[in-house]
Design a protein around this motif. Structure first.
Motif, short mmCIF file in Angstrom:
data_model
loop_
_atom_site.label_atom_id
_atom_site.label_comp_id
_atom_site.label_asym_id
_atom_site.label_seq_id
_atom_site.Cartn_x
_atom_site.Cartn_y
_atom_site.Cartn_z
N PRO A 230 0.84 -1.21 0.00
CA PRO A 230 0.00 0.00 0.00
C PRO A 230 0.87 1.26 0.00
O PRO A 230 1.90 1.31 0.68
CB PRO A 230 -0.79 -0.11 1.30
N ILE A 231 0.44 2.26 -0.77
CA ILE A 231 1.14 3.54 -0.85
C ILE A 231 0.17 4.65 -0.47
O ILE A 231 -0.93 4.72 -1.02
CB ILE A 231 1.70 3.80 -2.26
N MET A 232 0.60 5.52 0.44
CA MET A 232 -0.15 6.72 0.78
C MET A 232 0.71 7.93 0.41
O MET A 232 1.91 7.93 0.67
CB MET A 232 -0.50 6.76 2.27
N ILE A 233 0.12 8.95 -0.21
CA ILE A 233 0.86 10.15 -0.54
C ILE A 233 0.36 11.32 0.30
O ILE A 233 -0.81 11.38 0.67
CB ILE A 233 0.76 10.49 -2.04
N VAL A 234 1.28 12.23 0.61
CA VAL A 234 0.97 13.43 1.37
C VAL A 234 1.03 14.61 0.40
O VAL A 234 2.06 14.83 -0.24
CB VAL A 234 1.96 13.64 2.53
N VAL A 235 -0.09 15.34 0.25
CA VAL A 235 -0.18 16.38 -0.77
C VAL A 235 -0.53 17.72 -0.13
O VAL A 235 -1.09 17.80 0.96
CB VAL A 235 -1.24 16.03 -1.84
N GLU A 236 -0.18 18.78 -0.85
CA GLU A 236 -0.57 20.13 -0.46
C GLU A 236 -1.96 20.43 -1.02
O GLU A 236 -2.37 19.86 -2.04
CB GLU A 236 0.42 21.14 -1.02
N PRO A 237 -2.72 21.34 -0.39
CA PRO A 237 -4.02 21.74 -0.95
C PRO A 237 -3.85 22.30 -2.37
O PRO A 237 -2.87 22.97 -2.67
CB PRO A 237 -4.50 22.84 0.03
N GLY A 238 -4.80 21.98 -3.24
CA GLY A 238 -4.75 22.50 -4.60
C GLY A 238 -3.93 21.68 -5.57
O GLY A 238 -3.76 22.07 -6.73
N GLU A 239 -3.43 20.51 -5.12
CA GLU A 239 -2.61 19.67 -6.01
C GLU A 239 -3.45 18.56 -6.64
O GLU A 239 -2.99 17.42 -6.77
CB GLU A 239 -1.45 19.04 -5.24
N VAL A 256 -4.13 15.30 3.01
CA VAL A 256 -3.82 16.67 2.62
C VAL A 256 -3.24 17.43 3.80
O VAL A 256 -3.72 17.31 4.94
CB VAL A 256 -5.10 17.38 2.10
N ARG A 257 -2.20 18.21 3.53
CA ARG A 257 -1.64 19.08 4.56
C ARG A 257 -2.56 20.27 4.80
O ARG A 257 -3.22 20.72 3.88
CB ARG A 257 -0.26 19.56 4.12
N PRO A 258 -2.59 20.81 6.06
CA PRO A 258 -1.87 20.34 7.25
C PRO A 258 -2.43 19.02 7.75
O PRO A 258 -3.65 18.85 7.81
CB PRO A 258 -2.10 21.47 8.26
N VAL A 259 -1.54 18.11 8.07
CA VAL A 259 -1.95 16.75 8.40
C VAL A 259 -2.48 16.67 9.82
O VAL A 259 -1.81 17.09 10.77
CB VAL A 259 -0.77 15.77 8.23
N ASP A 260 -3.70 16.15 9.96
CA ASP A 260 -4.26 15.86 11.27
C ASP A 260 -3.72 14.50 11.72
O ASP A 260 -3.83 13.50 11.01
CB ASP A 260 -5.78 15.82 11.20
N GLY A 261 -3.13 14.48 12.92
CA GLY A 261 -2.50 13.26 13.41
C GLY A 261 -3.45 12.09 13.52
O GLY A 261 -3.10 10.95 13.18
N ASN A 262 -4.67 12.35 13.98
CA ASN A 262 -5.63 11.26 14.12
C ASN A 262 -6.07 10.72 12.77
O ASN A 262 -6.25 9.51 12.60
CB ASN A 262 -6.84 11.75 14.91
N GLU A 263 -6.24 11.60 11.79
CA GLU A 263 -6.61 11.13 10.46
C GLU A 263 -5.48 10.31 9.85
O GLU A 263 -5.72 9.27 9.21
CB GLU A 263 -6.96 12.31 9.55
#
Length: 457
Positions: A230-239, A256-263
């Motif tokens: 499995p791959i998860m990506i971390v993205v900026e808003p608007g990407e 999506v950033r800002p990343v919520d720790g619980n999510e």
């Protein structure tokens, strides 16, 4: 892709909105206005993905999800909780109930379609593997996804690829409360370590300073050993454009950033649980396939596999003009062993016979238990004379040392008779060669047993 989606919400306006959005993407949509209705539909008709509202009168979404995940017939259906609640406690309640994903109202169209497609793809894979087994008990599904469901996504091994130190620290801090995290700032080194790292999840930042995160995702997906990681990506808003490219190449999830720790924890746990579940099913499937072609007592191939493989080897030999030979072996006086010492002694003899058989043939030869005390060895690139010598070697190794049949019965003297036949004539078939070998075996038994006879037709 298309899938059957069940939308569960007690507010008609919400139902119609989600139904319209999903129908526009060619999903087949069913609706329910209460938890009991949803449970009845899932049990009676089945579905591929459930969009489940949390706040419903009577039976809320958490209770519905718990009931779905506690039933073997419905526990593998992915559930997306749809809620206006964004408190950490609600996320945790959803996870403990077994939810696979979350959407917050107002629902973003891209997130909706992405989450549904990803989970529908998982359901398709799961269904395909489950269909290969005749019963859920055979697959052990209830054991795999039963009482420990909420723990299945914890204590995973995660590789995080992020080359900005502060961003990496924040992600690691959120994840390490439940998972084991390795942070690698260099994508090239990450690509080298992924195949041998036994990771459960890869998290890649798309905003790497010195590299293209999407290229790393593409490379991981193209490798056989990491194809199912499995791959998860971390993205900026608007990407959205880069996000869609990642999803198209097989990325499983995003945040999506800002990343919520619980999510982040929730999504990581879901992906790890999913990987372990599919790995379990894949392993059980391989075991089921193995059981279908192996004799359980001797671990040699069985008659079904022999019939199919002999045909293939015969066709190859006939096409290339190469020799092919078959040995048929029978344990002498085997009925007397069973009658005198019992079937446990007979089983011990059969097991040891299989061991000696395999030890004294080549890797390319096919050893099978035809049934009872009768065995077959198929030898490609072997003519009748060489096959006879192999048969004689096998006969000698069977007779040379007693067979240990257990503490109760001790060592037993065992011999075997062998019939040999080869591909010789233009109109030969696998069945004819086996028949000639069997006739040669009959001659060996008739002439006194513990001997090899080659068919001289």
């Amino acid at each position: 892709m298309t899938a059957r989606v069940l939308v569960v919400d007690d507010v008609d306006a919400n139902v119609k909105l989600l139904e319209a959005r999903l129908s526009a993407e060619y999903f087949e949509v069913r609706t329910a206005n209460s938890g009991p209705d949803a449970l009845q539909i899932c049990t009676r008709e089945g579905t591929d993905v459930i969009l489940l509202d949390v706040m419903m009168p009577g039976m809320d979404g958490f209770e519905v999800c718990r009931k779905l995940k506690s039933e073997p017939r419905t526990q593998h259906i992915p559930v997306i909780m749809v809620t206006a609640l964004d408190q950490p406690g609600d996320l945790l309640r959803g996870l403990e109930a077994g939810a696979d994903d979350f959407l917050t109202k107002p629902v973003d169209d891209l997130a909706l379609v992405t989450r549904v497609k990803n989970l529908a793809r998982l359901k398709l894979l799961t269904d395909e593997m489950l269909m290969r087994a005749s019963t859920e008990e055979q697959m052990g599904v209830a054991t795999a996804m039963g009482p420990g469901l909420e723990q299945a996504g914890r204590d995973g091994r995660i590789l995080l690829v992020e080359d900005r130190e502060r961003a990496a620290d924040r992600l690691v801090k959120a994840l390490e409360t439940e998972q084991h995290v390795t942070c690698e700032p260099d994508p090239a080194r990450a690509l080298l370590s992924v195949p041998d790292g036994n990771y459960d999840l890869l998290i890649v930042s798309l905003n790497l300073v010195n590299a293209d995160g999407l290229r790393l995702c593409s490379q991981v997906r193209s490798l056989d050993r990491t194809r199912h990681l499995p791959i998860m990506i971390v993205v900026e808003p608007g990407e959205e454009a880069r996000l869609l490219r990642g999803l198209d190449m097989g990325v499983n999830d995003y945040i999506v950033r800002p990343v919520d720790g619980n999510e982040l924890l929730a999504r990581a746990r879901t992906q790890i649980k999913r990987k372990r579940y599919t790995d379990y099913l894949r392993t059980r499937l391989e075991q089921t396939v193995e059981m279908a072609v192996l004799d359980p007592l001797t671990a040699l191939h069985n008659r079904r596999y022999m019939s199919s493989h002999l045909k293939t080897l015969f066709e190859e030999s006939a096409h290339r003009g190469k020799p092919l030979s078959v040995l048929v072996l029978d344990i002498d006086h085997f009925k007397a062993i069973n009658d005198t010492h019992g079937h446990d002694a007979g089983d011990a003899v059969l097991r040891e016979f299989g061991v000696r058989l395999k030890r004294n043939i080549r890797g390319i030869d096919l050893a099978c238990r035809l049934g009872g005390e009768e065995f077959v060895v198929v030898m490609p690139d072997t003519d009748l004379d060489k096959a006879y010598l192999v048969g004689e070697r096998l006969r000698q190794c069977i007779a040379a040392a007693p067979f240990f049949a257990g503490e109760r019965h001790g060592a037993l003297e065992v011999t075997a008779s062998v019939g040999v036949a080869s591909l010789e004539f233009p109109d030969d078939t696998p069945e004819l060669i086996l028949k000639r070998a069997d006739q040669a075996l009959y001659c060996a038994k008739r002439d006194g047993r513990n001997r090899v006879v080659a068919d001289a037709a």
